[in-house]
Structures are given as structure tokens and as C-alpha cells.
Design a protein around this motif. Sequence first.
Motif, PDB file in Angstrom:
ATOM      1  N   HIS A 124       6.409  49.168 112.424  1.00  0.00           N
ATOM      2  CA  HIS A 124       7.129  49.295 113.690  1.00  0.00           C
ATOM      3  C   HIS A 124       8.351  50.180 113.476  1.00  0.00           C
ATOM      4  CE1 HIS A 124       5.324  45.073 114.238  1.00  0.00           C
ATOM      5  NE2 HIS A 124       4.567  45.936 114.899  1.00  0.00           N
ATOM      6  N   SER A 125       8.503  51.191 114.318  1.00  0.00           N
ATOM      7  CA  SER A 125       9.547  52.200 114.108  1.00  0.00           C
ATOM      8  C   SER A 125      10.416  52.326 115.352  1.00  0.00           C
ATOM      9  CB  SER A 125       8.899  53.551 113.789  1.00  0.00           C
ATOM     10  OG  SER A 125       9.876  54.534 113.559  1.00  0.00           O
ATOM     11  N   PHE A 126      11.726  52.489 115.122  1.00  0.00           N
ATOM     12  CA  PHE A 126      12.698  52.564 116.208  1.00  0.00           C
ATOM     13  C   PHE A 126      13.627  53.743 115.941  1.00  0.00           C
ATOM     14  CE2 PHE A 126      11.312  48.281 115.448  1.00  0.00           C
ATOM     15  CZ  PHE A 126      10.891  47.860 116.706  1.00  0.00           C
ATOM     16  N   ASP A 127      13.590  54.712 116.833  1.00  0.00           N
ATOM     17  CA  ASP A 127      14.360  55.938 116.653  1.00  0.00           C
ATOM     18  C   ASP A 127      15.842  55.701 116.893  1.00  0.00           C
ATOM     19  OD1 ASP A 127      12.056  57.324 116.120  1.00  0.00           O
ATOM     20  OD2 ASP A 127      11.790  58.016 118.190  1.00  0.00           O
ATOM     21  N   ILE A 128      16.653  56.455 116.178  1.00  0.00           N
ATOM     22  CA  ILE A 128      18.096  56.479 116.410  1.00  0.00           C
ATOM     23  C   ILE A 128      18.367  57.541 117.465  1.00  0.00           C
ATOM     24  CG2 ILE A 128      20.361  56.876 115.376  1.00  0.00           C
ATOM     25  CD1 ILE A 128      19.103  56.103 112.685  1.00  0.00           C
ATOM     26  N   ALA A 129      19.037  57.168 118.544  1.00  0.00           N
ATOM     27  CA  ALA A 129      19.340  58.112 119.618  1.00  0.00           C
ATOM     28  C   ALA A 129      20.303  59.176 119.114  1.00  0.00           C
ATOM     29  CB  ALA A 129      19.941  57.383 120.816  1.00  0.00           C
ATOM     30  N   SER A 130      20.326  60.287 119.797  1.00  0.00           N
ATOM     31  CA  SER A 130      21.210  61.385 119.384  1.00  0.00           C
ATOM     32  C   SER A 130      22.672  60.959 119.399  1.00  0.00           C
ATOM     33  CB  SER A 130      21.004  62.593 120.302  1.00  0.00           C
ATOM     34  OG  SER A 130      21.289  62.256 121.656  1.00  0.00           O
ATOM     35  N   GLN A 131      23.032  59.963 120.227  1.00  0.00           N
ATOM     36  CA  GLN A 131      24.421  59.477 120.269  1.00  0.00           C
ATOM     37  C   GLN A 131      24.709  58.475 119.152  1.00  0.00           C
ATOM     38  OE1 GLN A 131      22.261  59.302 122.816  1.00  0.00           O
ATOM     39  NE2 GLN A 131      23.024  60.740 124.372  1.00  0.00           N
ATOM     40  N   GLY A 132      23.673  58.066 118.407  1.00  0.00           N
ATOM     41  CA  GLY A 132      23.890  57.213 117.250  1.00  0.00           C
ATOM     42  C   GLY A 132      23.478  55.760 117.404  1.00  0.00           C
ATOM     43  N   TYR A 133      23.117  55.312 118.593  1.00  0.00           N
ATOM     44  CA  TYR A 133      22.747  53.911 118.773  1.00  0.00           C
ATOM     45  C   TYR A 133      21.243  53.711 118.558  1.00  0.00           C
ATOM     46  CZ  TYR A 133      20.948  55.033 123.464  1.00  0.00           C
ATOM     47  OH  TYR A 133      20.236  55.547 124.509  1.00  0.00           O
ATOM     48  N   ILE A 134      20.837  52.445 118.477  1.00  0.00           N
ATOM     49  CA  ILE A 134      19.439  52.085 118.253  1.00  0.00           C
ATOM     50  C   ILE A 134      18.978  51.183 119.395  1.00  0.00           C
ATOM     51  CG2 ILE A 134      17.774  51.227 116.553  1.00  0.00           C
ATOM     52  CD1 ILE A 134      20.421  51.064 114.699  1.00  0.00           C
ATOM     53  N   ASN A 135      17.836  51.480 119.962  1.00  0.00           N
ATOM     54  CA  ASN A 135      17.276  50.629 121.011  1.00  0.00           C
ATOM     55  C   ASN A 135      16.286  49.666 120.375  1.00  0.00           C
ATOM     56  OD1 ASN A 135      16.001  49.464 123.248  1.00  0.00           O
ATOM     57  ND2 ASN A 135      16.319  51.297 124.491  1.00  0.00           N
ATOM     58  N   LEU A 136      16.694  48.387 120.278  1.00  0.00           N
ATOM     59  CA  LEU A 136      15.849  47.342 119.707  1.00  0.00           C
ATOM     60  C   LEU A 136      15.497  46.312 120.771  1.00  0.00           C
ATOM     61  CD1 LEU A 136      17.552  46.826 116.215  1.00  0.00           C
ATOM     62  CD2 LEU A 136      15.565  48.226 116.796  1.00  0.00           C
ATOM     63  N   LEU A 137      15.283  46.800 121.996  1.00  0.00           N
ATOM     64  CA  LEU A 137      14.862  45.946 123.104  1.00  0.00           C
ATOM     65  C   LEU A 137      13.487  46.416 123.568  1.00  0.00           C
ATOM     66  CD1 LEU A 137      15.679  43.630 125.044  1.00  0.00           C
ATOM     67  CD2 LEU A 137      16.564  45.380 126.600  1.00  0.00           C
ATOM     68  N   PRO A 138      12.417  45.839 123.021  1.00  0.00           N
ATOM     69  CA  PRO A 138      11.068  46.255 123.419  1.00  0.00           C
ATOM     70  C   PRO A 138      10.832  46.021 124.901  1.00  0.00           C
ATOM     71  CG  PRO A 138      11.004  44.883 121.437  1.00  0.00           C
ATOM     72  CD  PRO A 138      12.391  44.789 121.991  1.00  0.00           C
ATOM     73  N   VAL A 139      10.004  46.835 125.472  1.00  0.00           N
ATOM     74  CA  VAL A 139       9.750  46.759 126.909  1.00  0.00           C
ATOM     75  C   VAL A 139       9.237  45.380 127.305  1.00  0.00           C
ATOM     76  CG1 VAL A 139       7.409  47.689 126.693  1.00  0.00           C
ATOM     77  CG2 VAL A 139       8.659  47.940 128.852  1.00  0.00           C
ATOM     78  N   GLN A 140       8.477  44.721 126.437  1.00  0.00           N
ATOM     79  CA  GLN A 140       7.938  43.404 126.778  1.00  0.00           C
ATOM     80  C   GLN A 140       9.003  42.315 126.799  1.00  0.00           C
ATOM     81  OE1 GLN A 140       7.117  45.352 124.187  1.00  0.00           O
ATOM     82  NE2 GLN A 140       6.269  44.181 122.468  1.00  0.00           N
ATOM     83  N   HIS A 141      10.208  42.628 126.281  1.00  0.00           N
ATOM     84  CA  HIS A 141      11.308  41.671 126.322  1.00  0.00           C
ATOM     85  C   HIS A 141      12.267  41.925 127.478  1.00  0.00           C
ATOM     86  CE1 HIS A 141      10.829  40.818 121.703  1.00  0.00           C
ATOM     87  NE2 HIS A 141       9.813  40.369 122.431  1.00  0.00           N
ATOM     88  N   LYS A 142      11.980  42.926 128.285  1.00  0.00           N
ATOM     89  CA  LYS A 142      12.830  43.236 129.426  1.00  0.00           C
ATOM     90  C   LYS A 142      12.383  42.450 130.654  1.00  0.00           C
ATOM     91  CE  LYS A 142      13.895  48.035 128.141  1.00  0.00           C
ATOM     92  NZ  LYS A 142      13.865  49.447 128.594  1.00  0.00           N
ATOM     93  N   ARG A 143      13.348  42.040 131.458  1.00  0.00           N
ATOM     94  CA  ARG A 143      13.039  41.388 132.726  1.00  0.00           C
ATOM     95  C   ARG A 143      13.099  42.360 133.893  1.00  0.00           C
ATOM     96  NH1 ARG A 143      16.023  35.436 132.531  1.00  0.00           N
ATOM     97  NH2 ARG A 143      14.924  34.655 130.677  1.00  0.00           N
ATOM     98  N   SER A 144      13.608  43.548 133.643  1.00  0.00           N
ATOM     99  CA  SER A 144      13.661  44.590 134.664  1.00  0.00           C
ATOM    100  C   SER A 144      13.578  45.932 133.962  1.00  0.00           C
ATOM    101  CB  SER A 144      14.933  44.491 135.510  1.00  0.00           C
ATOM    102  OG  SER A 144      16.077  44.740 134.718  1.00  0.00           O
ATOM    103  N   LYS A 145      13.390  46.979 134.731  1.00  0.00           N
ATOM    104  CA  LYS A 145      13.258  48.312 134.145  1.00  0.00           C
ATOM    105  C   LYS A 145      14.549  48.769 133.493  1.00  0.00           C
ATOM    106  CE  LYS A 145      11.807  53.034 135.293  1.00  0.00           C
ATOM    107  NZ  LYS A 145      11.336  53.940 136.379  1.00  0.00           N
TER     108      LYS A 145
END
Length: 286
Positions: A33-54
Amino acid sequence: MSFARAPFTALACPLDGAPLQHGGACWRCEAGHSFDIASQGYINLLPVQHKRSKDPGDSKEMVAARRRFLEAGHYRPIADAVAAALIELGAAHTDELACLDAGCGEGYYLRCVAESVGEAHNLSLVGLDISKWAVLAAARRDPHTCWIVGSNARLPILPGTLDAVLCLFGFPVHAEFARVLSPGGILLQLDTGPSHLLALREIIYPSIKPERMLDDAPPAGFELIEQRRLAFDFELEGAALIADLLTMTPHLYRTSPAGRERAAALTRLALGAEVRLRAYRRLASA
């Protein structure tokens, strides 16, 4: 004041809980499982299946309003009180301090903590928020902190790797806080008091509901070691700053159009802040 900043690396895969390893422009677990580092430096570790909204969490507009309001200094006494408690209860007992702000917003309180911690400590900070707009704003201001888009309900952090957790005006998930704190680690939880922003609430609501009573019993896995009440007055000048305060709070969506119109007509507002800061210690048996 100078201080040593160490990167926070004890991240966990949000899909299987395995340790994440940093390599190149991404973080990856053994399962691939791979998670890219955004160009601003943060990491998105919130998978879409864990979201309650878009687009969960605070909107771009709410984040911008909060940034303007906080940078005007009106809540600086709160930030100073949090930093002082963290230094006294957490940093006083160790040369290294790994601290999570669970619900960090645009990073104001962590930046104040970083300014307050002395050079005798190695500081490893991680800020997490479910709003990508908040984390984006935080990462732009402070490249030395690990910024994560994630949820308090499933902290993407390895067990027992934190010395302190901050939950300020947030949504505490005590079982998760106990999991990621080391034994003896400190949880600083800040909640509003009955008179907090009362003058504004009296203007926007037809009546004021009684404040919910805070449960004084320590959450499972913790012992209460201290609580402090902080109250102070401040004044807002100008309709724009008053609008920022309303926009950054849940009151914007709870009040009626008539209440928002009454607030929009204000050009000066005298307010009182009241918060309660409780310090808990994570029990070894948790």
C-alpha cells in the motif's frame, strides 16, 4: 528561541496498520500500500472508504477564516496555556518529545508549541486533521512538522510512539489516544466553558441552550492529573473579523439566516473566552 526538530516517522498504514516506510516521494507498507507525499509536503492517509463525505471536515473558507482570526492573536492566551502545560507535564520529564495535535486545523497551536519549547528538547511534531484544506494550509506554513490528512477514529500512527496528544476544541477518541501514547504519556484536552463567546451566541440565537455538562470521570486508560480554567476578554473591531469568527465556528451552520444577518450588521463586539484544559496521563495498564 532555537530548538531541535526531528522528523516524525512512526506512521502506520491506514489500511492494515503495518508500519509505513518513507522512500522517495511516498510512504509504503510491506503489503505494498503506497501513499504519495503531496507537493506541499503533507501525506493523505484517509482512504476513500473511511470518508463519510467527498470533502470531509472544514471547508476552504472556514480554514481561511480561522487562519485570519488566529493570526490576529485573539486566542494566543489559549495557545500559551497549552504550550505551558505541555512543557510542564510532558517536556519536563524527557529530552525528546513526540506530540500529536489530533484535529490540528491550520496548525496554529502546533506552531505556538514549537515556538515555546526550549532548545534542550528534541521536538517531533505531527498534526492530523480530516480536512485536506486545513492540512494544506498547515503544511505551507511549517515544513518541519509531519502533516497528515486522517481521522481521529483511525489514527495512522504506530502504537505507543507518542509522548503527548493534544485535542483542542476537537473530537476526542480516547481509545485511539490511549493506543498511540506511550505509558505515562500526556493527553491535553481543551473544551469550551459555559460563557465562551456568550455575547455572540446571544446575538445569533433566539435563546441560549444550557451548556452540556462535561463528564469529569477520566476516560478509560487514563487518569486525570490536572485541570485548569482559563477565561479572558477580547474585542473584535470590524465586520470582517467578526465574520471570520462566526465562519470558523459551528455556529455558522447552527444559526438561522436571521441570526447571521444580525451578526453581519456588527462592526464591534466585546467577547469573553472561557475554556477548560484537562491533563490526563495514560495508564501503564491501558
